[in-house]
Design a protein around this motif. Sequence first.
Motif, mmCIF file in Angstrom:
data_model
loop_
_atom_site.group_PDB
_atom_site.id
_atom_site.type_symbol
_atom_site.label_atom_id
_atom_site.label_comp_id
_atom_site.label_asym_id
_atom_site.label_seq_id
_atom_site.Cartn_x
_atom_site.Cartn_y
_atom_site.Cartn_z
ATOM 1 N N LEU A 157 0.826 -1.211 0.000
ATOM 2 C CA LEU A 157 0.000 0.000 0.000
ATOM 3 C C LEU A 157 0.861 1.262 0.000
ATOM 4 C CD1 LEU A 157 -2.770 -1.077 2.556
ATOM 5 C CD2 LEU A 157 -2.971 -0.932 0.063
ATOM 6 N N VAL A 158 1.958 1.220 0.763
ATOM 7 C CA VAL A 158 2.866 2.373 0.798
ATOM 8 C C VAL A 158 3.507 2.593 -0.567
ATOM 9 C CG1 VAL A 158 5.039 3.226 1.754
ATOM 10 C CG2 VAL A 158 3.314 2.236 3.268
ATOM 11 N N MET A 159 3.944 1.509 -1.220
ATOM 12 C CA MET A 159 4.546 1.638 -2.541
ATOM 13 C C MET A 159 3.515 2.118 -3.575
ATOM 14 S SD MET A 159 7.523 1.187 -1.734
ATOM 15 C CE MET A 159 8.063 1.657 -3.378
ATOM 16 N N PHE A 160 2.267 1.733 -3.375
ATOM 17 C CA PHE A 160 1.184 2.252 -4.222
ATOM 18 C C PHE A 160 1.086 3.765 -4.072
ATOM 19 C CE2 PHE A 160 -3.315 3.644 -3.973
ATOM 20 C CZ PHE A 160 -3.621 3.601 -5.323
ATOM 21 N N SER A 161 1.158 4.240 -2.834
ATOM 22 C CA SER A 161 1.102 5.689 -2.609
ATOM 23 C C SER A 161 2.334 6.390 -3.175
ATOM 24 C CB SER A 161 0.972 5.981 -1.114
ATOM 25 O OG SER A 161 2.138 5.609 -0.410
ATOM 26 N N MET A 162 3.505 5.748 -3.091
ATOM 27 C CA MET A 162 4.716 6.343 -3.676
ATOM 28 C C MET A 162 4.582 6.448 -5.199
ATOM 29 S SD MET A 162 6.854 7.084 -1.203
ATOM 30 C CE MET A 162 5.390 7.558 -0.261
ATOM 31 N N GLY A 163 3.928 5.453 -5.790
ATOM 32 C CA GLY A 163 3.696 5.494 -7.235
ATOM 33 C C GLY A 163 2.803 6.649 -7.644
ATOM 34 N N CYS A 164 1.993 7.137 -6.697
ATOM 35 C CA CYS A 164 1.122 8.287 -6.991
ATOM 36 C C CYS A 164 1.917 9.576 -7.189
ATOM 37 C CB CYS A 164 0.106 8.476 -5.865
ATOM 38 S SG CYS A 164 -1.158 7.189 -5.801
ATOM 39 N N ASN A 165 3.215 9.546 -6.917
ATOM 40 C CA ASN A 165 4.069 10.720 -7.137
ATOM 41 C C ASN A 165 4.982 10.540 -8.342
ATOM 42 O OD1 ASN A 165 4.887 13.323 -6.309
ATOM 43 N ND2 ASN A 165 6.738 12.482 -5.384
ATOM 44 N N VAL A 166 4.744 9.466 -9.101
ATOM 45 C CA VAL A 166 5.590 9.165 -10.260
ATOM 46 C C VAL A 166 4.818 9.459 -11.545
ATOM 47 C CG1 VAL A 166 6.835 7.341 -11.495
ATOM 48 C CG2 VAL A 166 6.849 7.390 -8.992
ATOM 49 N N LEU A 173 -0.772 10.131 -1.580
ATOM 50 C CA LEU A 173 0.669 10.249 -1.373
ATOM 51 C C LEU A 173 0.987 10.747 0.032
ATOM 52 C CD1 LEU A 173 3.570 10.224 -2.467
ATOM 53 C CD2 LEU A 173 3.172 12.535 -3.323
ATOM 54 N N LYS A 174 0.265 11.752 0.501
ATOM 55 C CA LYS A 174 0.512 12.288 1.844
ATOM 56 C C LYS A 174 0.236 11.238 2.915
ATOM 57 C CE LYS A 174 -0.372 17.140 0.719
ATOM 58 N NZ LYS A 174 -1.244 18.320 0.964
ATOM 59 N N ILE A 175 -0.883 10.541 2.767
ATOM 60 C CA ILE A 175 -1.229 9.494 3.742
ATOM 61 C C ILE A 175 -0.189 8.368 3.703
ATOM 62 C CG2 ILE A 175 -2.940 7.747 4.371
ATOM 63 C CD1 ILE A 175 -5.086 9.610 3.192
ATOM 64 N N GLY A 176 0.161 7.940 2.493
ATOM 65 C CA GLY A 176 1.118 6.847 2.335
ATOM 66 C C GLY A 176 2.498 7.180 2.858
ATOM 67 N N SER A 177 2.927 8.435 2.705
ATOM 68 C CA SER A 177 4.255 8.828 3.182
ATOM 69 C C SER A 177 4.322 8.767 4.705
ATOM 70 C CB SER A 177 4.602 10.238 2.696
ATOM 71 O OG SER A 177 3.687 11.192 3.215
ATOM 72 N N ILE A 178 3.224 9.152 5.364
ATOM 73 C CA ILE A 178 3.176 9.087 6.833
ATOM 74 C C ILE A 178 3.160 7.626 7.297
ATOM 75 C CG2 ILE A 178 1.800 9.640 8.874
ATOM 76 C CD1 ILE A 178 0.798 12.122 7.336
ATOM 77 N N VAL A 179 2.309 6.821 6.650
ATOM 78 C CA VAL A 179 2.240 5.388 6.985
ATOM 79 C C VAL A 179 3.587 4.718 6.736
ATOM 80 C CG1 VAL A 179 1.158 3.181 6.400
ATOM 81 C CG2 VAL A 179 -0.231 5.246 6.539
ATOM 82 N N GLY A 180 4.250 5.109 5.649
ATOM 83 C CA GLY A 180 5.555 4.536 5.324
ATOM 84 C C GLY A 180 6.599 4.838 6.379
ATOM 85 N N ALA A 181 6.598 6.088 6.879
ATOM 86 C CA ALA A 181 7.545 6.454 7.924
ATOM 87 C C ALA A 181 7.294 5.645 9.195
ATOM 88 C CB ALA A 181 7.428 7.948 8.222
ATOM 89 N N ILE A 182 6.010 5.466 9.545
ATOM 90 C CA ILE A 182 5.659 4.657 10.723
ATOM 91 C C ILE A 182 6.056 3.200 10.506
ATOM 92 C CG2 ILE A 182 3.739 3.810 12.128
ATOM 93 C CD1 ILE A 182 2.288 6.449 11.490
ATOM 94 N N LEU A 183 5.838 2.711 9.276
ATOM 95 C CA LEU A 183 6.145 1.320 8.951
ATOM 96 C C LEU A 183 7.632 1.030 9.119
ATOM 97 C CD1 LEU A 183 5.050 -1.376 7.837
ATOM 98 C CD2 LEU A 183 5.531 -0.515 5.541
ATOM 99 N N ILE A 184 8.483 1.965 8.718
ATOM 100 C CA ILE A 184 9.926 1.782 8.844
ATOM 101 C C ILE A 184 10.319 1.592 10.309
ATOM 102 C CG2 ILE A 184 12.126 3.007 8.650
ATOM 103 C CD1 ILE A 184 11.169 4.154 6.021
#
Length: 365
Positions: A59-68, A209-220
């Motif tokens: 899901l996080v990588m999906f959100s990162m793809g939203c910025n590509v 993208l904003k939601i995914g970036s926050i979730v991604g930081a928490i996931l790390i």
Amino acid sequence: MQTYLLSQQFNARSLAENSTACPANATICNGTSCVLPEDSFNDTLSVVLSTVLTILLALVMFSMGCNVELKKFLAHIKRPWGIFVGFLCQFGIMPLTAFLLSLIFNVLPIQAVVVLIMGCCPGGSGSNIVAYWVDGDMDLSISMTACSTIFAMGMMPLCLFIYTKMWTDSDAIVLPYNSIGISLVALVVPVSFGMYVNHRWPRKAKVILKIGSIVGAILIVVVAVVGGILYRGSWVISPKLWIIGTIFPAAGYSLGFILARIAGLPWHRCRTVSLETGMQNTQLCSTIVQLSFTSEQLELMFTFPLIYTIFQLLFALLISTGYHFYRRHRVKTKTDVEKTEEKEDSKSVSSHAKINGGFVSNETK
């Protein structure tokens, strides 16, 4: 008979004294020697968490793809100078750095091999998340991760063959090509969906993208904490590996940035290459290690991938924090420049309006 009773009392007393050393759930207990039932809690927890984290990562990588953007992504593929620089860093700098660190600290052969395996791994998905937080080139970051994963199928055996000769036979190291393929699919598929969403619904893509970036930081952070809990029994490891685990990612970040700058890449791409170089696919390294070595050998170096993970995340956090501090206090951002230009334009319009009797055209409103 009295002697027998005294002996029995003595044995009971000894057993009571050793009760602290013999857990209550022991199936067979002879003094301090106990046989415990097999505990599958960690295995079950590991499977559950791996499944959940895999879904969240997709899901996080999906959100990162939203910025590509597809055009920019294809531009990096057609003119792969940035990808080529990243390739040199990933399969040139990192294996060589691992080799030199192993020699300098004179670690055991089996420990040198695990350091080299880490150095030969492709970039991890965490670099894409951190690249977003430091205003890196997301198109370049994702294309580099995908390409390094593909190149790893050929470059990992080659690098291991070159650098592990003095310590072990490279044929003894099992490369899980299926895991490499799964990593590639887990990256490409969700990112492709994200690119499609960005193309069709750009406004919604920004929110995702904003939601995914926050979730991604928490996931790390969660991955590091969970790894520490699951492998808490394996923290007894050579101090030399702790030192290497600290220096290695820092060297990767630094040397990647320097090489990218020497190659003439702009600053935001230098940050991208730096992160892609220092952040390795540590999960792949752990898989290779478990497949290649015995349990006795694993005791000497199994925790090294987790040590590397912790310090690569720590340094990534410092890089992100330092960048935002620098951007806030040292340089004007693009929005600051635009606001300044708008103020200057409004001043010129108002002065022009005073000269022309207060008339302001519709174009300047």
